[in-house]
Design an enzyme around this catalytic site. Sequence first.
Site, PDB file in Angstrom:
ATOM      1  N   ASP A  50       0.831  -1.202   0.000  1.00  0.00           N
ATOM      2  CA  ASP A  50       0.000   0.000   0.000  1.00  0.00           C
ATOM      3  C   ASP A  50       0.865   1.251   0.000  1.00  0.00           C
ATOM      4  O   ASP A  50       1.825   1.357   0.767  1.00  0.00           O
ATOM      5  CB  ASP A  50      -0.896   0.021   1.246  1.00  0.00           C
ATOM      6  CG  ASP A  50      -1.743   1.280   1.314  1.00  0.00           C
ATOM      7  OD1 ASP A  50      -2.776   1.336   0.622  1.00  0.00           O
ATOM      8  OD2 ASP A  50      -1.366   2.217   2.047  1.00  0.00           O
ATOM      9  N   TYR A  55       2.442  10.492  -0.354  1.00  0.00           N
ATOM     10  CA  TYR A  55       3.520  10.115   0.553  1.00  0.00           C
ATOM     11  C   TYR A  55       4.859  10.619   0.019  1.00  0.00           C
ATOM     12  O   TYR A  55       5.274  10.264  -1.092  1.00  0.00           O
ATOM     13  CB  TYR A  55       3.581   8.593   0.734  1.00  0.00           C
ATOM     14  CG  TYR A  55       2.355   7.976   1.375  1.00  0.00           C
ATOM     15  CD1 TYR A  55       1.405   8.747   2.049  1.00  0.00           C
ATOM     16  CD2 TYR A  55       2.142   6.603   1.311  1.00  0.00           C
ATOM     17  CE1 TYR A  55       0.280   8.169   2.623  1.00  0.00           C
ATOM     18  CE2 TYR A  55       1.022   6.014   1.896  1.00  0.00           C
ATOM     19  CZ  TYR A  55       0.105   6.805   2.547  1.00  0.00           C
ATOM     20  OH  TYR A  55      -1.010   6.221   3.125  1.00  0.00           O
ATOM     21  N   GLY A 287       4.131  -0.876   8.646  1.00  0.00           N
ATOM     22  CA  GLY A 287       5.258  -0.152   8.058  1.00  0.00           C
ATOM     23  C   GLY A 287       6.515  -0.579   8.794  1.00  0.00           C
ATOM     24  O   GLY A 287       6.459  -1.265   9.817  1.00  0.00           O
TER      25      GLY A 287
END
Length: 338
Positions: A50, A55, A287
């Site tokens: 993802d 970002y 993450g």
Amino acid sequence: MIEYRYLGNSGLKITELTYGNWLTHGSQVENDQARACVNAALDVGISSFDTADVYANTAAETVLGEALKGERRESLEIFTKVYWPTGPGGPNDTGLSRKHIIESINGSLRRLQTDYVDLYQAHRYDHETPLEETMLAFADIVRQGKALYIGVSEWTAEQIRAGAALAKELRVPFISNQPQYSMLWRVIEDAVVPASEEAGLSQIVWSPVAQGVLTGKYLPGAPAPAGSRGTDEKGGKGMIARFLDDQELLARVQGLKPIAEELDLTMAQLAIAWVLQNRNVAAAIIGASRPEQVIDNAKASGVSIPAEVMARIDEVLGDKVARDPALTAETSPATRRA
């Protein structure tokens, strides 16, 4: 190995742990380290990734595309998102207008080095663009083969129902919502999850470890550990502040340690496994800034937490859990320039 779950009422299977690169690739983590984390994800069996165009102002997509280059495309599920400002931030560089969506998917595909994404998501609800315009643009992208499925992120129950009605009319596979969800942040449970179940959507949840708070490394009355998100001035510190400012909450989190130990889990594994107990959650996004974190978190896949232990977790956290459904609406700016 990581287990798979169906995404919404579709036939698409994704790994119940999905690797995400918000706040890491292109900003906090050097590219070599980012590639090492992606390789670690692939090695433990994660095939779902993802990202979003916003970002690191598109840099995260570029890093992910490079890291996945050479992998068999059909064996991957790649998700990205559109809404927040990108580029120089001009008047049409944000939102869910047809112009921004069409230009954004083309940019994302170029950076990700792929002909299509498996899931394209509206990163927030756009109050300044007619929903019909947004959904028709998404439908056209699906019909062009640039995205296989569509989803949203942080939409309210009412917005999900309205989007689902249009998606049904346009015959577009609308299958997911991506909200924040953790032991401490349960605002989706009373309204968003029921609406999603009605519409055939499931959740891909972000921040299952509450930006690291549920790892237990932030101690009440003590400064944030050096190098942690709580000290990161690039964005992480601001996101985590609401938790770190509550000393009682931090003390309650420490009370979860014995529970994790009884289950032979780390606190991070317990937190990730907890969100996966919700039947409407298809995946938890993890993450990492180091490959070892990926390998460690992967052990949360397939864990079943007994009902009595789930009840004990509720007792430990008590009234420190956020549950108000109205908090979902607060994540979407009333105007694009907010």
